[in-house]
Design an enzyme around this catalytic site. Structure first.
Site, PDB file in Angstrom:
ATOM      1  N   ILE A   1       0.836  -1.205   0.000  1.00  0.00           N
ATOM      2  CA  ILE A   1       0.000   0.000   0.000  1.00  0.00           C
ATOM      3  C   ILE A   1       0.870   1.254   0.000  1.00  0.00           C
ATOM      4  CG2 ILE A   1      -1.728   1.287   1.325  1.00  0.00           C
ATOM      5  CD1 ILE A   1      -2.726  -1.515   2.355  1.00  0.00           C
TER       6      ILE A   1
ATOM      7  N   GLU B   1     -11.928   1.295  17.789  1.00  0.00           N
ATOM      8  CA  GLU B   1     -12.990   1.261  16.775  1.00  0.00           C
ATOM      9  C   GLU B   1     -13.942   0.079  16.928  1.00  0.00           C
ATOM     10  OE1 GLU B   1     -10.355   0.936  13.288  1.00  0.00           O
ATOM     11  OE2 GLU B   1     -11.224  -1.037  12.898  1.00  0.00           O
TER      12      GLU B   1
ATOM     13  N   ALA C   1     -11.357   2.026   4.033  1.00  0.00           N
ATOM     14  CA  ALA C   1     -10.419   2.185   2.910  1.00  0.00           C
ATOM     15  C   ALA C   1     -10.434   0.974   1.981  1.00  0.00           C
ATOM     16  CB  ALA C   1      -9.007   2.437   3.430  1.00  0.00           C
ATOM     17  N   PHE C   2     -10.716  -0.189   2.521  1.00  0.00           N
ATOM     18  CA  PHE C   2     -10.699  -1.412   1.708  1.00  0.00           C
ATOM     19  C   PHE C   2     -11.975  -1.578   0.875  1.00  0.00           C
ATOM     20  CE2 PHE C   2     -13.937  -4.302   3.434  1.00  0.00           C
ATOM     21  CZ  PHE C   2     -14.345  -3.560   4.529  1.00  0.00           C
TER      22      PHE C   2
ATOM     23  N   HIS D   1     -13.071   2.635   9.016  1.00  0.00           N
ATOM     24  CA  HIS D   1     -12.299   1.504   8.481  1.00  0.00           C
ATOM     25  C   HIS D   1     -12.891   1.085   7.130  1.00  0.00           C
ATOM     26  CE1 HIS D   1      -9.373  -1.798   9.926  1.00  0.00           C
ATOM     27  NE2 HIS D   1      -9.357  -1.744   8.616  1.00  0.00           N
TER      28      HIS D   1
ATOM     29  N   ASP E   1      -8.854   6.583   9.156  1.00  0.00           N
ATOM     30  CA  ASP E   1      -9.824   5.568   8.736  1.00  0.00           C
ATOM     31  C   ASP E   1      -9.885   4.457   9.782  1.00  0.00           C
ATOM     32  OD1 ASP E   1     -11.587   4.269   6.819  1.00  0.00           O
ATOM     33  OD2 ASP E   1      -9.946   2.846   6.479  1.00  0.00           O
TER      34      ASP E   1
ATOM     35  N   THR F   1      -4.405   5.210   7.510  1.00  0.00           N
ATOM     36  CA  THR F   1      -5.337   4.202   6.969  1.00  0.00           C
ATOM     37  C   THR F   1      -4.819   2.807   7.306  1.00  0.00           C
ATOM     38  OG1 THR F   1      -4.189   4.256   4.830  1.00  0.00           O
ATOM     39  CG2 THR F   1      -6.166   5.619   5.027  1.00  0.00           C
ATOM     40  N   SER F   2      -3.930   2.710   8.298  1.00  0.00           N
ATOM     41  CA  SER F   2      -3.320   1.408   8.581  1.00  0.00           C
ATOM     42  C   SER F   2      -3.993   0.713   9.763  1.00  0.00           C
ATOM     43  CB  SER F   2      -1.825   1.588   8.819  1.00  0.00           C
ATOM     44  OG  SER F   2      -1.203   0.334   8.827  1.00  0.00           O
ATOM     45  N   ARG F   3      -3.626   1.070  10.980  1.00  0.00           N
ATOM     46  CA  ARG F   3      -4.266   0.506  12.169  1.00  0.00           C
ATOM     47  C   ARG F   3      -4.324   1.584  13.250  1.00  0.00           C
ATOM     48  NH1 ARG F   3      -6.202  -2.680   9.424  1.00  0.00           N
ATOM     49  NH2 ARG F   3      -6.179  -4.943   9.501  1.00  0.00           N
TER      50      ARG F   3
HETATM   51  P1  NAD Z   1       2.779  -4.851   3.725  1.00  0.00           P
HETATM   52  O1  NAD Z   1       3.116  -5.968   4.627  1.00  0.00           O
HETATM   53  O2  NAD Z   1       2.887  -5.024   2.243  1.00  0.00           O
HETATM   54  O3  NAD Z   1       3.676  -3.563   4.112  1.00  0.00           O
HETATM   55  C1  NAD Z   1       3.930  -3.188   5.428  1.00  0.00           C
HETATM   56  C2  NAD Z   1       5.272  -2.479   5.427  1.00  0.00           C
HETATM   57  O4  NAD Z   1       5.518  -1.986   6.751  1.00  0.00           O
HETATM   58  C3  NAD Z   1       6.426  -3.428   5.085  1.00  0.00           C
HETATM   59  O5  NAD Z   1       7.222  -2.869   4.065  1.00  0.00           O
HETATM   60  C4  NAD Z   1       7.199  -3.540   6.387  1.00  0.00           C
HETATM   61  O6  NAD Z   1       8.586  -3.749   6.211  1.00  0.00           O
HETATM   62  C5  NAD Z   1       6.888  -2.191   7.011  1.00  0.00           C
HETATM   63  N1  NAD Z   1       7.185  -2.142   8.432  1.00  0.00           N
HETATM   64  C6  NAD Z   1       7.114  -3.129   9.336  1.00  0.00           C
HETATM   65  N2  NAD Z   1       7.520  -2.674  10.545  1.00  0.00           N
HETATM   66  C7  NAD Z   1       7.864  -1.380  10.383  1.00  0.00           C
HETATM   67  C8  NAD Z   1       8.364  -0.391  11.260  1.00  0.00           C
HETATM   68  N3  NAD Z   1       8.613  -0.648  12.539  1.00  0.00           N
HETATM   69  N4  NAD Z   1       8.595   0.848  10.759  1.00  0.00           N
HETATM   70  C9  NAD Z   1       8.374   1.111   9.447  1.00  0.00           C
HETATM   71  N5  NAD Z   1       7.899   0.198   8.572  1.00  0.00           N
HETATM   72  C10 NAD Z   1       7.649  -1.025   9.036  1.00  0.00           C
HETATM   73  O7  NAD Z   1       1.323  -4.395   4.138  1.00  0.00           O
HETATM   74  P2  NAD Z   1       0.279  -3.561   3.268  1.00  0.00           P
HETATM   75  O8  NAD Z   1      -0.586  -4.488   2.495  1.00  0.00           O
HETATM   76  O9  NAD Z   1       0.968  -2.458   2.556  1.00  0.00           O
HETATM   77  O10 NAD Z   1      -0.641  -2.981   4.441  1.00  0.00           O
HETATM   78  C11 NAD Z   1      -0.180  -1.960   5.326  1.00  0.00           C
HETATM   79  C12 NAD Z   1      -1.154  -1.851   6.469  1.00  0.00           C
HETATM   80  O11 NAD Z   1      -2.407  -1.356   5.982  1.00  0.00           O
HETATM   81  C13 NAD Z   1      -1.494  -3.208   7.084  1.00  0.00           C
HETATM   82  O12 NAD Z   1      -0.621  -3.478   8.133  1.00  0.00           O
HETATM   83  C14 NAD Z   1      -2.912  -3.061   7.540  1.00  0.00           C
HETATM   84  O13 NAD Z   1      -2.895  -2.840   8.942  1.00  0.00           O
HETATM   85  C15 NAD Z   1      -3.441  -1.822   6.843  1.00  0.00           C
HETATM   86  N6  NAD Z   1      -4.642  -2.055   6.049  1.00  0.00           N
HETATM   87  C16 NAD Z   1      -5.707  -1.236   6.246  1.00  0.00           C
HETATM   88  C17 NAD Z   1      -6.879  -1.407   5.516  1.00  0.00           C
HETATM   89  C18 NAD Z   1      -8.063  -0.485   5.678  1.00  0.00           C
HETATM   90  O14 NAD Z   1      -9.172  -0.802   5.201  1.00  0.00           O
HETATM   91  N7  NAD Z   1      -7.922   0.666   6.325  1.00  0.00           N
HETATM   92  C19 NAD Z   1      -6.956  -2.448   4.589  1.00  0.00           C
HETATM   93  C20 NAD Z   1      -5.827  -3.288   4.408  1.00  0.00           C
HETATM   94  C21 NAD Z   1      -4.683  -3.071   5.134  1.00  0.00           C
END
Ligand code: NAD
Length: 353
Positions: free
Chosen positions: A155, A263, A297-298, A295, A258, A232-234
């Site tokens: 992402i 939540e 974004a997906f 939540h 998001d 938009t992550s966690r």
């Molecule tokens: P991914 O595993 O492809 O990428 C995560 C990246 O974070 C990796 O490159 C990893 O090396 C890096 N990382 C790990 N620890 C780290 C740290 N301490 N500091 C900096 N970077 C670090 O995951 P993705 O598919 O890109 O998803 C990212 C996040 O998005 C997921 O963890 C998930 O929580 C979130 N997400 C949210 C939604 C939503 O609807 N809002 C949907 C899907 C995923």
């Protein structure tokens, strides 16, 4: 295989049933979230299917194991809510949907950045009320601004490329460098440098012990005056009370979220006729420079189709004794144990944590 589906919304049912066109799996849909109280609904189901706010800690896993469940199919990418150590000890397979549509989340992130930069949310509301004045709606270009991305996996990388298309300078911080990004001019910097140089900070790393509350009073102090923060992550990546303090002081110029740490009690439900009991969430909703979504974004047709397809694949692989593509408890990637499973009273103490 019989599968108990938790946290079911109408769209989950629709897309899972469509993907299960050959009726290979027999789904029973429950609206309830998985918790200690609802785990008994899964009794007799070898597999369950859950979502982001279902409770899957050691206690719940133990109850599920006792009821005969051996597989958990997460219909999401994140798995911070699953006690993987307990799952390993119970020899329960946990599989997720790792990359159903990273574009859905990166596009949503860009939408949030543009919304805040150009105050689209306020513009929209204003004209609906018949107010066509521009006072208070001055925005900022994002072109030539520095955007710092924490996490450059699937992402984060897509978000970087989209932002470069807008003419942004993109810098990044990750535990691994992504060659595709460096080749395209993204500079990896320390987290401190990123926080200090970015006009916009967007979070794309997973929630883990070392990323919990990575946005807090100390890290906010390092940021530029008027910074925009996007998550938009966690939710747990942000200390929300510290962000509220930053918004009140003006240090933080705007926030898009998001995801929210608490939540689980509110998101995906209709509270429009109820009083929100969470004072932190309620306070966040009062700021004109905050956009908050639940939540979502997906949430695209493309993503829901892919989530359902990969979930079915994971379930089928498990049923056939194969390794699901989305397996996340890696010890189980060894050949499946043939000896009888331990009974509840034989389990190590740590399995109940
Ligand atoms: P991914 O595993 O492809 O990428 C995560 C990246 O974070 C990796 O490159 C990893 O090396 C890096 N990382 C790990 N620890 C780290 C740290 N301490 N500091 C900096 N970077 C670090 O995951 P993705 O598919 O890109 O998803 C990212 C996040 O998005 C997921 O963890 C998930 O929580 C979130 N997400 C949210 C939604 C939503 O609807 N809002 C949907 C899907 C995923």
């Amino acid at each position: 295989m019989k599968v108990a589906v938790f946290s079911t919304k109408p769209y989950d049912k629709e897309f899972l049933l469509l993907a299960n066109y050959d009726h290979r799996h027999e789904f029973q849909f429950f609206e309830a979230r998985m918790s200690e109280q609802t785990a008994r609904l899964a009794e007799g189901f070898p597999a369950i299917c859950t979502f982001v706010n279902d409770q899957l800690d050691g206690e719940v896993l133990l109850k599920l194991f006792g009821g005969g469940t051996r597989m958990i199919a997460l219909r999401c990418a994140g798995f911070n809510h699953v006690d993987l150590a307990a799952a390993e000890q119970l020899v329960m397979t946990v599989a997720r949907v790792p990359d159903y549509s990273p574009n859905s989340i990166s596009e949503f992130t860009i939408g949030m950045i543009l919304t805040l930069s150009r105050k689209l949310h306020r513009s929209f509301n204003r004209t609906r009320e018949g107010n066509f004045s521009l006072d208070g709606l001055i925005g900022h270009d994002i072109s030539r601004k520095t955007v710092g991305l924490i996490g450059t996996g699937k992402i984060g990388a897509l978000t970087a490329f989209a932002l470069q298309g807008f003419g942004c300078r993109v810098i990044a911080n990750d535990v691994y460098e992504n060659r595709e990004l460096t080749d395209r001019g993204v500079a990896y910097v320390s987290r401190e440098q990123l926080l200090g140089e970015s006009d916009i900070i967007s979070l794309h790393c997973p929630l883990m012990p070392d990323t919990h509350h990575l946005i807090n009073a100390d890290t906010i102090a390092l940021m530029k005056q008027g910074v925009m923060i996007v998550n938009t992550s966690r939710g747990g990546l942000i200390n929300t009370e510290d962000v509220i303090a930053g918004l009140k002081s003006g240090k933080i110029g705007s926030v898009a979220i998001d995801v929210y740490e608490e939540e689980g009690d509110v998101f995906y439900e209709d509270y429009s006729n109820k009083v929100i009991q969470d004072d932190i969430l309620a306070r966040l909703l009062t700021f004109p420079n905050v956009v908050l979504s639940s939540h979502a974004a997906f949430f695209t047709v493309d993503a829901l189709q892919e989530i359902a397809r990969q979930t079915i694949e994971n379930l089928t692989a498990f049923e056939q004794g194969e390794q699901p593509g989305g397996l996340i408890n890696y010890q189980l990637s060894r050949p499946r144990q043939k000896e009888p499973l331990k009974t509840e009273h034989q389990l190590p103490e740590t399995a109940t944590k």
